[in-house]
Design a protein around this motif. Structure first.
Motif, PDB file in Angstrom:
ATOM      1  N   PHE A  37      -5.504  16.211  -8.657  1.00 16.14           N
ATOM      2  CA  PHE A  37      -5.316  14.800  -8.351  1.00 16.14           C
ATOM      3  C   PHE A  37      -4.463  14.699  -7.092  1.00 16.14           C
ATOM      4  N   ARG A  38      -4.433  13.522  -6.502  1.00 14.54           N
ATOM      5  CA  ARG A  38      -3.550  13.300  -5.360  1.00 14.54           C
ATOM      6  C   ARG A  38      -3.012  11.882  -5.383  1.00 14.54           C
ATOM      7  N   GLN A  39      -1.863  11.740  -4.759  1.00 15.02           N
ATOM      8  CA  GLN A  39      -1.235  10.426  -4.678  1.00 15.02           C
ATOM      9  C   GLN A  39      -0.654  10.236  -3.295  1.00 15.02           C
ATOM     10  N   ALA A  40      -1.201   9.278  -2.576  1.00 20.20           N
ATOM     11  CA  ALA A  40      -0.709   8.922  -1.255  1.00 20.20           C
ATOM     12  C   ALA A  40       0.384   7.865  -1.394  1.00 20.20           C
ATOM     13  N   PRO A  41       1.249   7.737  -0.396  1.00 17.32           N
ATOM     14  CA  PRO A  41       2.328   6.738  -0.472  1.00 17.32           C
ATOM     15  C   PRO A  41       1.779   5.337  -0.706  1.00 17.32           C
ATOM     16  N   GLY A  42       2.337   4.678  -1.688  1.00 16.18           N
ATOM     17  CA  GLY A  42       1.941   3.308  -1.978  1.00 16.18           C
ATOM     18  C   GLY A  42       0.623   3.164  -2.711  1.00 16.18           C
ATOM     19  N   ARG A 109     -12.039  12.269 -15.637  1.00 16.52           N
ATOM     20  CA  ARG A 109     -11.450  11.846 -14.356  1.00 16.52           C
ATOM     21  C   ARG A 109     -10.221  10.976 -14.542  1.00 16.52           C
ATOM     22  N   ARG A 110      -9.987  10.507 -15.754  1.00 13.84           N
ATOM     23  CA  ARG A 110      -8.854   9.623 -15.980  1.00 13.84           C
ATOM     24  C   ARG A 110      -7.571  10.418 -16.184  1.00 13.84           C
ATOM     25  N   LEU A 111      -6.486   9.882 -15.668  1.00 14.04           N
ATOM     26  CA  LEU A 111      -5.209  10.574 -15.757  1.00 14.04           C
ATOM     27  C   LEU A 111      -4.796  10.835 -17.197  1.00 14.04           C
ATOM     28  N   ASN A 112      -5.063   9.888 -18.084  1.00 16.13           N
ATOM     29  CA  ASN A 112      -4.582  10.048 -19.456  1.00 16.13           C
ATOM     30  C   ASN A 112      -5.387  11.059 -20.265  1.00 16.13           C
ATOM     31  N   GLU A 113      -6.398  11.661 -19.636  1.00 18.41           N
ATOM     32  CA  GLU A 113      -7.127  12.743 -20.297  1.00 18.41           C
ATOM     33  C   GLU A 113      -6.478  14.104 -20.026  1.00 18.41           C
ATOM     34  N   TYR A 114      -5.413  14.092 -19.236  1.00 15.54           N
ATOM     35  CA  TYR A 114      -4.710  15.328 -18.881  1.00 15.54           C
ATOM     36  C   TYR A 114      -3.278  15.228 -19.400  1.00 15.54           C
ATOM     37  N   ASP A 115      -2.819  16.282 -20.060  1.00  8.63           N
ATOM     38  CA  ASP A 115      -1.506  16.158 -20.676  1.00  8.63           C
ATOM     39  C   ASP A 115      -0.459  17.112 -20.123  1.00  8.63           C
ATOM     40  N   TYR A 116      -0.817  18.014 -19.226  1.00 11.83           N
ATOM     41  CA  TYR A 116       0.170  18.861 -18.568  1.00 11.83           C
ATOM     42  C   TYR A 116      -0.034  18.748 -17.062  1.00 11.83           C
TER      43      TYR A 116
END
Length: 127
Positions: A37-42, A109-116
């Protein structure tokens, strides 16, 4: 339980390449699907790529298809993200994550499907 540590991020010019690594510890890595996954500023964290527990299935977000390749080496407990033809819009903190369900055939693809989750590695692409 799985512990994840990303590495390989850095500063690169547009058009360049980087390979991210995610080293895992824990007995369940070899039967866990993995995602990047990735997260850009904002912006919200977004799915980039995923690979099934046995490496037989991979999926990508449309914006990286043909440029990024996810792979895994279960013998080394490591998952990789090879990033080619990088663009400034690829700039973000990149995270690897482990699927909450073992031996799942499909790749969520959803974040909540990953726990670590790992702590993230910064990728900066200059224009």
């Amino acid at each position: 339980q799985v512990q994840l540590v990303e590495s390989g991020g850095g500063l690169v010019q547009a058009g360049g390449s980087l390979r991210l690594s995610c080293a895992a510890s824990g007995r369940t890595f070899s039967v866990s699907g993995m995602g990047w996954f990735r997260q850009a500023p904002g912006k919200e964290r977004e799915f980039v790529a995923g690979i099934s527990w046995n490496g037989g299935t991979t999926v990508y977000v449309d914006s990286v298809k043909g440029r990024f390749t996810i792979s895994r080496d279960n013998g080394k407990n490591t998952v990789y993200l090879q990033m080619n033809s990088l663009k400034p819009e690829d700039t973000a903190v990149y995270y690897c994550a482990a699927d909450r369900f073992l031996r799942r055939i499909t790749i969520p693809r959803r974040l909540n499907e990953y726990d670590y989750w790992g702590q993230g590695t910064q990728v900066t692409v200059s224009s």
